[in-house]
Design a protein around this motif. Structure first.
Motif, PDB file in Angstrom:
ATOM      1  N   LEU A   1       0.850  -1.196   0.000  1.00  0.00           N
ATOM      2  CA  LEU A   1       0.000   0.000   0.000  1.00  0.00           C
ATOM      3  C   LEU A   1       0.878   1.235   0.000  1.00  0.00           C
ATOM      4  N   GLU A   2       0.346   2.302  -0.571  1.00  0.00           N
ATOM      5  CA  GLU A   2       1.062   3.577  -0.556  1.00  0.00           C
ATOM      6  C   GLU A   2       0.138   4.627   0.044  1.00  0.00           C
ATOM      7  N   GLN A   3       0.661   5.370   1.007  1.00  0.00           N
ATOM      8  CA  GLN A   3      -0.133   6.439   1.606  1.00  0.00           C
ATOM      9  C   GLN A   3       0.077   7.699   0.774  1.00  0.00           C
ATOM     10  N   VAL A   4      -0.967   8.095   0.060  1.00  0.00           N
ATOM     11  CA  VAL A   4      -0.906   9.260  -0.829  1.00  0.00           C
ATOM     12  C   VAL A   4      -0.921  10.541  -0.012  1.00  0.00           C
ATOM     13  N   ARG A   5      -1.698  10.523   1.027  1.00  0.00           N
ATOM     14  CA  ARG A   5      -1.903  11.652   1.915  1.00  0.00           C
ATOM     15  C   ARG A   5      -2.362  11.115   3.245  1.00  0.00           C
ATOM     16  N   LYS A   6      -2.345  11.897   4.274  1.00  0.00           N
ATOM     17  CA  LYS A   6      -2.781  11.413   5.589  1.00  0.00           C
ATOM     18  C   LYS A   6      -4.180  10.797   5.477  1.00  0.00           C
ATOM     19  N   GLY A   7      -4.255   9.511   5.797  1.00  0.00           N
ATOM     20  CA  GLY A   7      -5.550   8.824   5.781  1.00  0.00           C
ATOM     21  C   GLY A   7      -6.049   8.403   4.413  1.00  0.00           C
ATOM     22  N   LEU A   8      -5.230   8.536   3.370  1.00  0.00           N
ATOM     23  CA  LEU A   8      -5.659   8.189   2.015  1.00  0.00           C
ATOM     24  C   LEU A   8      -4.639   7.243   1.384  1.00  0.00           C
ATOM     25  N   TYR A   9      -5.105   6.080   0.941  1.00  0.00           N
ATOM     26  CA  TYR A   9      -4.212   5.018   0.451  1.00  0.00           C
ATOM     27  C   TYR A   9      -4.572   4.544  -0.951  1.00  0.00           C
ATOM     28  N   VAL A  10      -3.545   4.061  -1.656  1.00  0.00           N
ATOM     29  CA  VAL A  10      -3.752   3.359  -2.934  1.00  0.00           C
ATOM     30  C   VAL A  10      -2.960   2.050  -2.873  1.00  0.00           C
ATOM     31  N   ILE A  11      -3.397   1.061  -3.655  1.00  0.00           N
ATOM     32  CA  ILE A  11      -2.646  -0.185  -3.763  1.00  0.00           C
ATOM     33  C   ILE A  11      -1.473   0.097  -4.688  1.00  0.00           C
ATOM     34  N   THR A  12      -0.270  -0.218  -4.241  1.00  0.00           N
ATOM     35  CA  THR A  12       0.968   0.151  -4.939  1.00  0.00           C
ATOM     36  C   THR A  12       0.981  -0.247  -6.413  1.00  0.00           C
ATOM     37  N   GLU A  13       0.525  -1.451  -6.727  1.00  0.00           N
ATOM     38  CA  GLU A  13       0.608  -1.931  -8.114  1.00  0.00           C
ATOM     39  C   GLU A  13      -0.593  -1.540  -8.963  1.00  0.00           C
ATOM     40  N   SER A  14      -1.566  -0.852  -8.381  1.00  0.00           N
ATOM     41  CA  SER A  14      -2.766  -0.491  -9.157  1.00  0.00           C
ATOM     42  C   SER A  14      -2.597   0.872  -9.819  1.00  0.00           C
ATOM     43  N   ILE A  15      -3.491   1.165 -10.728  1.00  0.00           N
ATOM     44  CA  ILE A  15      -3.499   2.486 -11.362  1.00  0.00           C
ATOM     45  C   ILE A  15      -4.805   3.163 -10.939  1.00  0.00           C
ATOM     46  N   PRO A  16      -4.741   4.001  -9.896  1.00  0.00           N
ATOM     47  CA  PRO A  16      -5.972   4.666  -9.447  1.00  0.00           C
ATOM     48  C   PRO A  16      -6.440   5.699 -10.464  1.00  0.00           C
ATOM     49  N   ASP A  17      -7.712   6.044 -10.378  1.00  0.00           N
ATOM     50  CA  ASP A  17      -8.263   7.077 -11.241  1.00  0.00           C
ATOM     51  C   ASP A  17      -7.703   8.421 -10.782  1.00  0.00           C
ATOM     52  N   GLU A  18      -6.785   8.992 -11.577  1.00  0.00           N
ATOM     53  CA  GLU A  18      -6.092  10.236 -11.199  1.00  0.00           C
ATOM     54  C   GLU A  18      -7.065  11.398 -10.969  1.00  0.00           C
ATOM     55  N   PHE A  19      -8.096  11.481 -11.810  1.00  0.00           N
ATOM     56  CA  PHE A  19      -9.071  12.575 -11.694  1.00  0.00           C
ATOM     57  C   PHE A  19      -9.810  12.477 -10.355  1.00  0.00           C
ATOM     58  N   ALA A  20     -10.298  11.268 -10.046  1.00  0.00           N
ATOM     59  CA  ALA A  20     -11.049  11.058  -8.802  1.00  0.00           C
ATOM     60  C   ALA A  20     -10.146  11.220  -7.580  1.00  0.00           C
ATOM     61  N   LEU A  21      -8.912  10.728  -7.676  1.00  0.00           N
ATOM     62  CA  LEU A  21      -7.970  10.804  -6.559  1.00  0.00           C
ATOM     63  C   LEU A  21      -7.646  12.254  -6.210  1.00  0.00           C
ATOM     64  N   LEU A  22      -7.480  13.071  -7.234  1.00  0.00           N
ATOM     65  CA  LEU A  22      -7.195  14.487  -7.028  1.00  0.00           C
ATOM     66  C   LEU A  22      -8.346  15.164  -6.288  1.00  0.00           C
ATOM     67  N   GLN A  23      -9.573  14.869  -6.699  1.00  0.00           N
ATOM     68  CA  GLN A  23     -10.723  15.502  -6.039  1.00  0.00           C
ATOM     69  C   GLN A  23     -10.976  14.924  -4.651  1.00  0.00           C
ATOM     70  N   GLU A  24     -10.553  13.693  -4.424  1.00  0.00           N
ATOM     71  CA  GLU A  24     -10.665  13.119  -3.078  1.00  0.00           C
ATOM     72  C   GLU A  24      -9.733  13.854  -2.121  1.00  0.00           C
ATOM     73  N   GLN A  25      -8.601  14.332  -2.638  1.00  0.00           N
ATOM     74  CA  GLN A  25      -7.638  15.066  -1.813  1.00  0.00           C
ATOM     75  C   GLN A  25      -8.114  16.481  -1.506  1.00  0.00           C
ATOM     76  N   CYS A  26      -8.959  17.025  -2.375  1.00  0.00           N
ATOM     77  CA  CYS A  26      -9.507  18.373  -2.159  1.00  0.00           C
ATOM     78  C   CYS A  26     -10.873  18.448  -2.833  1.00  0.00           C
TER      79      CYS A  26
END
Length: 198
Positions: free
Chosen positions: A43-68
């Protein structure tokens, strides 16, 4: 252990490739277990309390809006999502209300171009569509995008500008909404000129 990982993978998959600590706790997985997977590199912690699976390709658009959640896709990014630009964004354009602190977001996302507006103008034309990977994301509607282009013509790439304006007027333009927004942004005359020409 494998059952726990299966649960985490399932959660990430159902949530555009990422998840929050609270979501994991809700399904009965502890924080120390998250730490264990993070330390193991799964797992990779993208931000405090927010994680992605290291080998996966998360949806960049959705991930950005989840952060703000206040970040609304605008300009070139919104035009791309509406199909009014064929350029895949290498920079994500977002608009936030003036005074919104996005220092951490910018630090974590160097490929971000931010625009600030007073809240009354920021709120005009916010809607939803789907990202290329299928997540629901917030962006400005087509008419708002056209107004932003016309307002900031001097700063725009002319090829992108021309393609978007012509593309918008070739499809079914909502003239009434466009003029209404134009009035709010003080560019009604410019919009009327484009309507006559195109």
């Amino acid at each position: 252990m494998n059952q726990i990982w299966a649960k985490i993978s399932e959660l990430a998959e159902a949530n555009n490739g990422f998840f929050r600590t609270a979501q994991v706790e809700k399904i009965g997985i502890s924080r120390p277990m998250l730490r264990k997977y993070t330390d193991a590199g799964k797992l990779e912690q993208v931000r405090k309390g927010l994680y992605v699976i290291t080998e996966s390709i998360p949806d960049e658009f959705a991930l950005l809006q989840e952060q703000c959640r206040a970040a609304i896709f605008s300009y070139g990014t919104a035009l791309y999502l509406w199909g009014l630009s064929d350029r895949t964004p290498h920079l994500y354009d977002i608009t936030v209300p003036r005074g919104q602190n996005i220092t951490i977001l910018k630090r974590d996302n160097p490929n971000l171009r931010s625009h600030y507006l007073p809240r009354d103008l920021y709120e005009i034309g916010i809607t939803q569509t789907h990202s290329p990977q299928g997540a629901e994301v917030s962006l400005y509607d087509r008419e708002r995008c056209i107004c932003d282009l016309i307002r900031d013509k001097e700063q725009m790439d002319m090829q992108l500008y021309t393609q978007a304006i012509k593309g918008y007027f070739r499809t079914k333009p909502n003239r009434r909404k466009l003029l209404k927004y134009g009035k709010l942004f003080g560019i009604e005359d410019k919009i009327r000129t484009y309507m006559e020409v195109l």
